[in-house]
Design a protein around this motif. Structure first.
Motif, PDB file in Angstrom:
ATOM      1  N   THR A 186     -41.741 111.643 -45.350  1.00  0.00           N
ATOM      2  CA  THR A 186     -41.788 112.948 -46.014  1.00  0.00           C
ATOM      3  C   THR A 186     -40.630 113.823 -45.551  1.00  0.00           C
ATOM      4  OG1 THR A 186     -44.201 112.878 -46.242  1.00  0.00           O
ATOM      5  CG2 THR A 186     -43.155 115.031 -46.383  1.00  0.00           C
TER       6      THR A 186
ATOM      7  N   TYR B  70     -40.553 109.902 -50.751  1.00  0.00           N
ATOM      8  CA  TYR B  70     -41.888 110.430 -51.021  1.00  0.00           C
ATOM      9  C   TYR B  70     -42.838 109.315 -51.453  1.00  0.00           C
ATOM     10  CZ  TYR B  70     -39.903 115.161 -50.815  1.00  0.00           C
ATOM     11  OH  TYR B  70     -39.281 116.320 -50.408  1.00  0.00           O
TER      12      TYR B  70
ATOM     13  N   LEU C  22     -45.940 117.259 -50.420  1.00  0.00           N
ATOM     14  CA  LEU C  22     -45.293 116.013 -50.850  1.00  0.00           C
ATOM     15  C   LEU C  22     -45.298 115.939 -52.372  1.00  0.00           C
ATOM     16  CD1 LEU C  22     -45.898 112.437 -49.422  1.00  0.00           C
ATOM     17  CD2 LEU C  22     -45.876 112.838 -51.869  1.00  0.00           C
TER      18      LEU C  22
ATOM     19  N   ARG D  24     -42.088 116.224 -54.788  1.00  0.00           N
ATOM     20  CA  ARG D  24     -41.754 115.075 -55.641  1.00  0.00           C
ATOM     21  C   ARG D  24     -41.782 115.480 -57.112  1.00  0.00           C
ATOM     22  NH1 ARG D  24     -45.011 109.428 -55.166  1.00  0.00           N
ATOM     23  NH2 ARG D  24     -46.597 110.656 -56.262  1.00  0.00           N
TER      24      ARG D  24
END
Length: 232
Positions: free
Chosen positions: A32, A51, A69, A73
């Motif tokens: 991450t 990710y 995350l 993303r």
């Protein structure tokens, strides 16, 4: 002895599983962080790969702030024009952190890129309910409303302009009744009805962002049509 041995084995298994989980969490954190660095550098495709690895390491999103995350993303996917995937990630982020305004705004931006202004307004109204004074939300709401009204003027109906159930909502929803009594709303609707012109509404929204929130609530209720205020 067997029972005691079994209990010992169970304890060993629990310790092993805990160690494995800790390792997976470490991998998820590392991937991450690498993804975040790529994202900040504008390397969106590379960030997505990191990710993806982080998600595989923590598929149940058990780490604190796992919603970030998915939001990051989603932002990368948005930049790359991968809108379907971006919507999915942004929705997951909102599901994990429903009171986080930024997640809703991100999802609204994806809908804006695909010109799905109905979905965009619905998401923005959720953000508005969380923080009615959020300037970015109100600005996006204004731009969204302008697009919806332009489409409506061009004869393109949407889910908000069918008027289905709107009359009942006017009677049952005290918030809608209160909005219809708002002097600024009454003034704008009256001018729009008389002149069949969007200009007064746009000017009001430009001058007063707070008005955008009130008007968005009214528009989304469908009463713009049922009440005669939306037939331009």
């Amino acid at each position: 002895e067997r029972e005691g041995g079994g209990g010992c084995e169970d304890g060993v298994v629990r310790v092993f599983k805990a160690q494995q989980l800790a390792k997976q969490h470490d991998l998820a954190r590392e991937d991450t962080a690498n993804g975040d660095r790529m994202f900040q550098d504008g390397q969106h495709a590379a960030a997505i790969k990191f990710y993806d690895k982080a998600e595989r390491a923590d598929p149940d999103a058990t780490l604190p702030d796992s919603h970030l995350l998915y939001s990051n993303r989603a932002a990368c996917l948005l930049e790359l024009g991968r809108f379907t995937q971006a919507v999915a990630d942004a929705k997951r982020c909102c599901g994990m952190k429903p009171k986080w305004v930024q997640g809703h705004l991100l999802l609204a931006r994806v809908h804006e890129e695909t010109k799905d202004y109905v979905a965009m307004l619905r998401v923005l109204l959720k953000a508005y309910d969380i923080d009615p004074a959020h300037d970015v939300c109100l600005t996006m709401m204004r731009d969204c409303l302008v697009q919806l009204l332009i489409q409506q003027k061009e004869g393109k109906p949407n889910a908000f302009t069918t008027g289905q159930g709107a009359a009942a909502r006017m009677q049952q929803d005290p918030e809608i009744r209160e909005l219809l009594r708002d002097p600024s709303v009454q003034r704008v609707l009256d001018t729009m009805n008389r002149k069949r012109d969007l200009t007064p509404l746009v000017e009001e929204m430009e001058a007063d962002l707070a008005f955008c929130g009130r008007f968005a609530k009214l528009y989304a209720s469908g009463v713009m049509v049922a009440g005669g205020g939306g037939e331009m």
